[in-house]
Design a protein around this motif. Structure first.
Motif, mmCIF file in Angstrom:
data_model
loop_
_atom_site.group_PDB
_atom_site.id
_atom_site.type_symbol
_atom_site.label_atom_id
_atom_site.label_comp_id
_atom_site.label_asym_id
_atom_site.label_seq_id
_atom_site.Cartn_x
_atom_site.Cartn_y
_atom_site.Cartn_z
ATOM 1 N N LEU A 383 48.768 31.490 33.916
ATOM 2 C CA LEU A 383 48.363 30.112 34.192
ATOM 3 C C LEU A 383 47.604 29.569 32.999
ATOM 4 O O LEU A 383 46.631 30.166 32.548
ATOM 5 C CB LEU A 383 47.474 30.064 35.447
ATOM 6 C CG LEU A 383 46.871 28.700 35.804
ATOM 7 C CD1 LEU A 383 47.961 27.689 36.150
ATOM 8 C CD2 LEU A 383 45.882 28.840 36.966
ATOM 9 N N ASP A 384 48.068 28.435 32.487
ATOM 10 C CA ASP A 384 47.393 27.787 31.370
ATOM 11 C C ASP A 384 47.245 26.308 31.687
ATOM 12 O O ASP A 384 48.237 25.573 31.749
ATOM 13 C CB ASP A 384 48.182 27.981 30.075
ATOM 14 C CG ASP A 384 47.361 27.663 28.834
ATOM 15 O OD1 ASP A 384 46.595 26.682 28.867
ATOM 16 O OD2 ASP A 384 47.482 28.405 27.835
ATOM 17 N N THR A 506 33.138 24.426 28.224
ATOM 18 C CA THR A 506 33.221 25.563 29.150
ATOM 19 C C THR A 506 34.694 25.843 29.410
ATOM 20 O O THR A 506 35.457 24.932 29.738
ATOM 21 C CB THR A 506 32.509 25.273 30.479
ATOM 22 O OG1 THR A 506 31.107 25.077 30.229
ATOM 23 C CG2 THR A 506 32.675 26.438 31.453
ATOM 24 N N LYS A 507 35.090 27.089 29.227
ATOM 25 C CA LYS A 507 36.487 27.466 29.419
ATOM 26 C C LYS A 507 36.533 28.924 29.865
ATOM 27 O O LYS A 507 35.713 29.744 29.444
ATOM 28 C CB LYS A 507 37.276 27.279 28.120
ATOM 29 C CG LYS A 507 38.790 27.464 28.253
ATOM 30 C CD LYS A 507 39.511 27.348 26.906
ATOM 31 C CE LYS A 507 39.565 25.944 26.390
ATOM 32 N NZ LYS A 507 40.469 25.834 25.197
ATOM 33 N N VAL A 508 37.524 29.242 30.702
ATOM 34 C CA VAL A 508 37.642 30.585 31.258
ATOM 35 C C VAL A 508 38.937 31.233 30.783
ATOM 36 O O VAL A 508 40.012 30.624 30.859
ATOM 37 C CB VAL A 508 37.626 30.554 32.805
ATOM 38 C CG1 VAL A 508 37.627 31.979 33.362
ATOM 39 C CG2 VAL A 508 36.418 29.784 33.316
ATOM 40 N N HIS A 522 40.006 25.683 33.317
ATOM 41 C CA HIS A 522 38.776 24.903 33.165
ATOM 42 C C HIS A 522 37.596 25.525 33.890
ATOM 43 O O HIS A 522 36.466 25.495 33.377
ATOM 44 C CB HIS A 522 38.985 23.474 33.700
ATOM 45 C CG HIS A 522 39.938 22.662 32.886
ATOM 46 N ND1 HIS A 522 39.557 22.007 31.733
ATOM 47 C CD2 HIS A 522 41.259 22.386 33.061
ATOM 48 C CE1 HIS A 522 40.597 21.362 31.229
ATOM 49 N NE2 HIS A 522 41.638 21.562 32.008
ATOM 50 N N GLY A 523 37.847 26.057 35.109
ATOM 51 C CA GLY A 523 36.708 26.527 35.893
ATOM 52 C C GLY A 523 37.115 27.317 37.113
ATOM 53 O O GLY A 523 38.187 27.950 37.149
ATOM 54 N N ALA A 524 36.274 27.270 38.148
ATOM 55 C CA ALA A 524 36.446 28.106 39.334
ATOM 56 C C ALA A 524 37.784 27.858 40.030
ATOM 57 O O ALA A 524 38.429 28.798 40.518
ATOM 58 C CB ALA A 524 35.293 27.862 40.315
ATOM 59 N N LYS A 528 40.680 30.785 40.823
ATOM 60 C CA LYS A 528 41.238 31.077 42.146
ATOM 61 C C LYS A 528 42.760 30.924 42.141
ATOM 62 O O LYS A 528 43.471 31.726 42.758
ATOM 63 C CB LYS A 528 40.622 30.139 43.188
ATOM 64 C CG LYS A 528 39.139 30.362 43.425
ATOM 65 C CD LYS A 528 38.586 29.327 44.410
ATOM 66 C CE LYS A 528 37.088 29.516 44.620
ATOM 67 N NZ LYS A 528 36.521 28.480 45.541
ATOM 68 N N LYS A 529 43.249 29.908 41.455
ATOM 69 C CA LYS A 529 44.697 29.697 41.407
ATOM 70 C C LYS A 529 45.396 30.851 40.703
ATOM 71 O O LYS A 529 46.446 31.329 41.151
ATOM 72 C CB LYS A 529 45.006 28.380 40.695
ATOM 73 C CG LYS A 529 46.484 28.001 40.698
ATOM 74 C CD LYS A 529 46.703 26.627 40.062
ATOM 75 C CE LYS A 529 48.174 26.242 40.061
ATOM 76 N NZ LYS A 529 48.398 24.915 39.430
#
Length: 538
Positions: A383-384, A506-508, A522-524, A528-529
């Motif tokens: 996932l990107d 902020t990046k994961v 991007h975030g939480a 989860k996805k």
């Protein structure tokens, strides 16, 4: 089936099978590994270990592969019949080491030593290779696999949940699965190779020597102390020779070597030899039911030997066996690997054809051979949220430190400072990545900015998950409500540079157990996805 009964039977104890066994054991999955050869390997075979394989051995926590291997020597050719140097050229192109790429050169380690190193690591898990044990047949059911094994003429029926084949294209597994090899076998490129003890007057052990004229009678002689102080690995090419006959006649090999080497030669011992043809082919699928194939599932040319394919299925198999992932995850093994192998064969065949056509052995090879650009950007489990969709598949891509997407290899970064009472003294990002867990990297301006993401990670099994907040060098460190396993300050901005981070962003990045980037989000919500693609009920 009790907890101590091996849940996986690994057939074939070469490098690919040993990697499979160790990866599974590190994931807590009991393994039985067998090999039909009653004796340990005594051969160099394909000694080249490319940078991406070195990275994966590092993730497996097998530092001996890098520490004990040698840099590939420069190849020196000579004018036929003389010791007058004609040309010096490298086996592979030069690439500088960078903070993101610590393993940057091809290294040499023979199969004999590599297998000893890997077997020593298996013994830490009370696992040893059962030599002289052959797979004769197997049957699959909904519950698993029933294998018929043979040792010393005694048959054994063995029930297991899964089976991984690393026993070569001639193994019974390939025949019973009715796997189709796509591609060709080239009779125009054949050689006799083996290991030998010899001494030549004036012959140094600095170079990889090339005697004769390529396209006619040629020999390559590679020095290796792994065999002995007078040990060499040889390759003999000759279109006019009956190489099958040569490989069966020790005296004929000695005669050819003596003919090509313009010096007095003393032969001490021929360790082993074989004749091989160039196979440019791959199987049409890597799995069926409870059975997977890894070793010799593809036969590349151009010196491109990949010892690590099994790691890509073993972490997925471990999650399924633990009940954390569904069987559909295993289907991605073939889906992710087939495009990579297909493009590898296309590229290495092009190198082979150019060499044959031009007669130029030192034909310029791209650093694409280092396999640092291998990716699965196209996979349905990556996932990107930043990438542009719809781009063509380029699974065996050119490595580019200025571009990073989900599905690419995760870069390294050294000189990380751990703060806030983390669980270890990790100083590099590669020190975090291991085949038994995902690693979630949260790049954030401050620990507080990472709090929502850390909270989302609380929902996942911590035995297969770890997290790290990566802070810029200017950050102030404060406690985090849901503390990660690691809080790392990027003292010299190596991580922020390698992961193409912008100031204040902020990046994961979720790093898979095989060292690839599973997600860039991007975030939480993105976290989860992504994990909904991997875990059940995520």
């Amino acid at each position: 089936m009790n907890s101590t009964h091996p849940l996986v039977l690994v057939v074939g104890a070469g490098p690919v099978g040993l990697v499979a066994a160790l990866t599974l054991l590190q994931n807590g999955i009991p393994v039985r590994i067998i090999d039909k050869d009653p004796n340990p390997c005594i051969r160099q075979r394909g000694p080249g270990i490319w940078p991406r394989s070195l990275e994966l051995f590092n993730f497996l926590n097998v530092p001996e592969v890098n520490n004990l291997s040698k840099l590939a020597p420069v190849i020196r050719s000579y004018r036929p019949g003389t010791l007058e140097p004609l040309q010096d050229y490298p086996l592979a192109p030069h690439m500088e080491s960078t903070p993101a790429v610590p393993f940057h050169a091809i290294r040499m380690m023979g199969q004999q030593l590599l297998e000893i190193v890997m077997q020593n690591h298996l013994e830490k898990f009370s696992c040893s290779v059962k030599m002289g044990t052959e797979l004769r047949s197997f049957k699959q059911s909904n519950e698993g696999v029933t294998a018929v094994l043979m040792k010393n003429g005694i048959s054994e029926t063995f029930d297991t949940k899964w089976m991984i084949g690393a026993d070569g294209a001639r193994g019974i597994m390939y025949k019973q699965l009715v796997l189709k090899f796509l591609g060709e076998t080239r009779d125009d490129v054949r050689a006799v190779t083996g290991d030998i003890h010899l001494k030549g007057v004036g012959l140094d052990r600095v170079y990889w020597h090339q005697f004769g004229k390529f396209g006619e009678l040629t020999m390559f002689l590679h020095p290796t102390d792994e065999i002995a102080k007078d040990g060499w690995q040889f390759y003999i090419f000759g279109p006019e020779l009956d190489l099958t006959k040569v490989a069966q006649n020790e005296e004929l090999v000695f005669e050819i070597i003596a003919l090509l080497m313009p010096m007095e030669v003393t032969f001490n011992k021929l360790v082993w030899m074989t004749c091989f043809r160039t196979n440019i082919r791959m199987v049409n699928k890597f799995s069926e039911g409870h059975v997977f194939v890894a070793g010799n599932a593809a036969h590349p040319t151009g010196g491109q030997v990949y010892k690590m394919p099994s790691i890509y299925v073993c972490w997925k198999l471990a999650l399924v066996e633990k009940g954390l992932a569904g069987r559909s995850l295993l289907e991605t093994y073939s889906a992710e690997r087939l495009p990579v192998i297909s493009e590898m064969l296309e590229m290495t065949t092009s190198i082979l054809n150019q060499t044959i056509t031009t007669g130029d052995v030192p034909i310029r090879r791209s650093t694409v051979l280092f396999m640092l650009g291998i990716n699965c950007r196209f996979s349905n489990i990556v996932l990107d949220e930043f990438a542009i969709p719809g781009k063509p598949i380029d699974a065996y891509g050119v490595f580019d430190e200025g571009h990073l997407e989900a599905g690419d290899r995760a870069p390294d970064a050294p000189n990380m400072l751990q703060v806030g009472g983390g669980e270890s003294d990790v100083k590099t990002l590669f020190g975090l990545y291991r085949p038994w867990h995902h690693t979630t990297l949260v790049f954030a301006p401050s620990p507080a900015d990472a709090t929502p993401i850390m909270g989302a990670l609380e929902a996942y099994d911590k035995s297969v998950m770890q997290s790290a907040v990566v802070l810029p060098s200017s950050a102030s460190v404060m406690p985090v409500a849901s503390p990660p396993n690691h809080v790392l300050v990027d003292q010299e901005d190596y991580a922020y540079s390698a992961y193409l981070m912008e100031a204040g962003q902020t990046k994961v990045f979720v790093i898979r157990p095989d060292g690839g980037i599973g997600a860039i989000v991007h975030g939480a919500g993105g976290v989860k996805k992504y994990f909904s693609k991997i875990f059940l009920d995520a």
